[in-house]
Design a protein around this motif. Structure first.
Motif, short mmCIF file in Angstrom:
data_model
loop_
_atom_site.label_atom_id
_atom_site.label_comp_id
_atom_site.label_asym_id
_atom_site.label_seq_id
_atom_site.Cartn_x
_atom_site.Cartn_y
_atom_site.Cartn_z
N LYS A 1 0.84 -1.21 0.00
CA LYS A 1 0.00 0.00 0.00
C LYS A 1 0.86 1.25 0.00
O LYS A 1 0.57 2.22 -0.70
CB LYS A 1 -0.92 0.00 1.23
N GLU A 2 1.92 1.24 0.81
CA GLU A 2 2.76 2.44 0.92
C GLU A 2 3.55 2.70 -0.36
O GLU A 2 3.77 3.86 -0.73
CB GLU A 2 3.71 2.29 2.10
N THR A 3 3.99 1.64 -1.03
CA THR A 3 4.77 1.83 -2.26
C THR A 3 3.88 2.05 -3.48
O THR A 3 4.38 2.46 -4.54
CB THR A 3 5.67 0.62 -2.51
N GLY A 4 2.59 1.80 -3.36
CA GLY A 4 1.67 2.01 -4.48
C GLY A 4 1.50 0.82 -5.39
O GLY A 4 0.68 0.85 -6.32
N THR A 5 2.25 -0.26 -5.18
CA THR A 5 2.13 -1.44 -6.05
C THR A 5 0.82 -2.18 -5.84
O THR A 5 0.42 -2.99 -6.68
CB THR A 5 3.29 -2.42 -5.79
N ILE A 6 0.12 -1.91 -4.74
CA ILE A 6 -1.15 -2.56 -4.49
C ILE A 6 -2.18 -2.17 -5.54
O ILE A 6 -3.08 -2.96 -5.89
CB ILE A 6 -1.67 -2.21 -3.06
N GLU A 7 -2.05 -0.94 -6.10
CA GLU A 7 -2.99 -0.50 -7.13
C GLU A 7 -2.84 -1.33 -8.41
O GLU A 7 -3.84 -1.65 -9.07
CB GLU A 7 -2.77 0.99 -7.43
N GLN A 8 -1.60 -1.68 -8.73
CA GLN A 8 -1.38 -2.51 -9.92
C GLN A 8 -1.97 -3.90 -9.73
O GLN A 8 -2.52 -4.49 -10.66
CB GLN A 8 0.11 -2.61 -10.22
N GLU B 1 -2.98 0.81 7.45
CA GLU B 1 -2.72 1.70 6.31
C GLU B 1 -1.24 2.03 6.19
O GLU B 1 -0.78 2.39 5.11
CB GLU B 1 -3.52 3.00 6.48
N THR B 2 -0.49 1.92 7.29
CA THR B 2 0.95 2.21 7.25
C THR B 2 1.70 1.10 8.00
O THR B 2 1.11 0.40 8.84
CB THR B 2 1.27 3.56 7.92
N GLN B 3 2.99 0.96 7.69
CA GLN B 3 3.79 -0.04 8.37
C GLN B 3 3.93 0.28 9.86
O GLN B 3 3.98 -0.63 10.69
CB GLN B 3 5.17 -0.13 7.72
#
Length: 374
Positions: A207-214, A286-288
């Motif tokens: 989630k934090e790196t944005g790869t979850i959207e892919q 939502e965050t580590q």
């Protein structure tokens, strides 16, 4: 399905092996903690600092003090003129307890066959205070018997002819070695720590790196995604457990009494539950940082109420219910039963049942909670 799952597992392993800190946690931490913690922890307390107030200064009082110091548990740090000065030693943390021997100590023992001594113990550390009182009471009892035999030698024959003799036998730990029960428990704690923390940081890092959207816009099913996150850490946690087991056997010389196959079967199921709980935390976080705080909160409760350091039987009733709902309780107890007691599958059936049911619940919960539309 299997092709997609294998690709996800390969991706996870590539990400893990790029992060050297994770590798250190998995492969170095179990060895270091298993070597350091049992050596540092010791249930036997020695060198208890004692302030002495000897108003009698007789042969009997000096013999008593020699007997106390010869035990190896106590160390006389000061001789005070009165109780007030001795109490100042305790207040300044230069003594843990005060032993006050009254006037006419020897005279009353010889003539009246009775006498009293004062013991005042600093009870800030309750465990240390309790053990100090127990040690000193036993020494005083032995000294009293010694004095009685010296004054009345005919009691020796009465003592030897007594009908009751107690010979304790410690099953599964004949030498009463605390490390024998502590090390397997720490082994359970380590795999719990590794599995819980690493999986809790897994999805939330996406989630934090944005790869979850892919991943969300890809045709990957939720079940495959969760399993792809779960399986790599299960394999690594099993590897960490194997390393810890080697340390247990070769460093501490603890021999496996039970079935190695049963041990690995139990750990396999147990780790699925722990990893599932970590994934559930990761799905909600939502965050580590948030995930780490949540896992730390539960991990402290799990460890302190697992029976690792204090038996669950000594807890209050409400605490026992929490302990019996704690997966680490079953992990610690299960590993001890197999390694030390040679327990079989029937003996571990309640452990298998609990961790299986809990694992099914938390993994299903994590799959249902994860939404690809996030």
């Amino acid at each position: 399905m299997f092709r997609t799952l294998s690709i996800l597992i390969k991706k996870e392993f590539l990400q893990i092996f790029r992060n050297r800190s994770i590798l250190a946690i998995i492969f170095v931490m179990p060895v270091v903690q298993l070597v350091v913690l049992p050596l540092a922890a010791n249930y036997e307390i020695k060198d208890i600092k004692m302030a002495v107030v000897d108003h009698d200064n007789s042969t009997f009082s000096r013999e008593l003090l020699r007997k106390i110091t010869a035990s190896g548990y106590f160390k006389i740090t000061s001789y005070s003129e009165n109780y007030r000065k001795a109490s100042q030693e305790v207040e300044k943390d230069r003594a843990d307890l005060i032993l006050e021997i009254p006037n006419n100590f020897e005279k009353d023992l010889v003539r009246e066959n009775s006498q009293k001594v004062l013991i005042a113990i600093n009870a800030i550390n309750g465990t240390k205070a309790g053990l100090s009182a127990s040690y000193l009471a036993q020494i005083l009892q032995d000294y009293n018997e010694q004095v009685q035999l010296k004054m009345s030698p005919e009691l020796e024959s009465t003592k030897n002819s007594s009908g009751l003799e107690i010979i304790p036998k410690f099953w599964f730990n004949e030498g009463y070695n605390y490390r024998l029960s502590l090390v397997p428990g720490i082994l359970a704690f380590l795999v719990t720590l590794i599995g819980g923390y690493l999986t809790a940081l897994n999805i939330v890092s996406e989630k934090e790196t944005g790869t979850i959207e892919q991943i969300n816009v890809s045709p990957i099913r939720k079940t495959d995604f969760i399993l792809g996150k779960l399986i790599p850490f299960w394999i690594l946690a099993m590897t960490a457990f194997s390393i810890g087991l080697l340390v247990t056997v070769f460093v501490y010389g603890i021999q496996m009494q039970g079935s190695l196959l049963l041990l690995y079967a139990f750990i396999s199921v147990y780790l699925v539950t722990i990893l599932g709980m970590g994934l559930l935390v990761s799905v909600y976080s939502e965050t580590q940082q948030q995930a780490m705080f949540v896992v730390f909160f539960f991990m402290m409760i799990f460890v302190l109420m697992s029976g690792l350091f204090t038996p669950t039987e000594s807890m209050t009733d409400w605490a026992k219910y929490i302990a019996y709902l704690n997966p680490v309780t079953y992990g610690v107890d299960g590993i001890r039963l197999i390694i030390l007691k040679n327990s079989g599958f029937t003996d571990l059936l309640p452990h298998f049942t609990f961790v299986t049911v809990l694992g099914t619940v938390v993994i299903t919960w994590a799959i249902l909670r994860y939404r690809k539309t996030n």
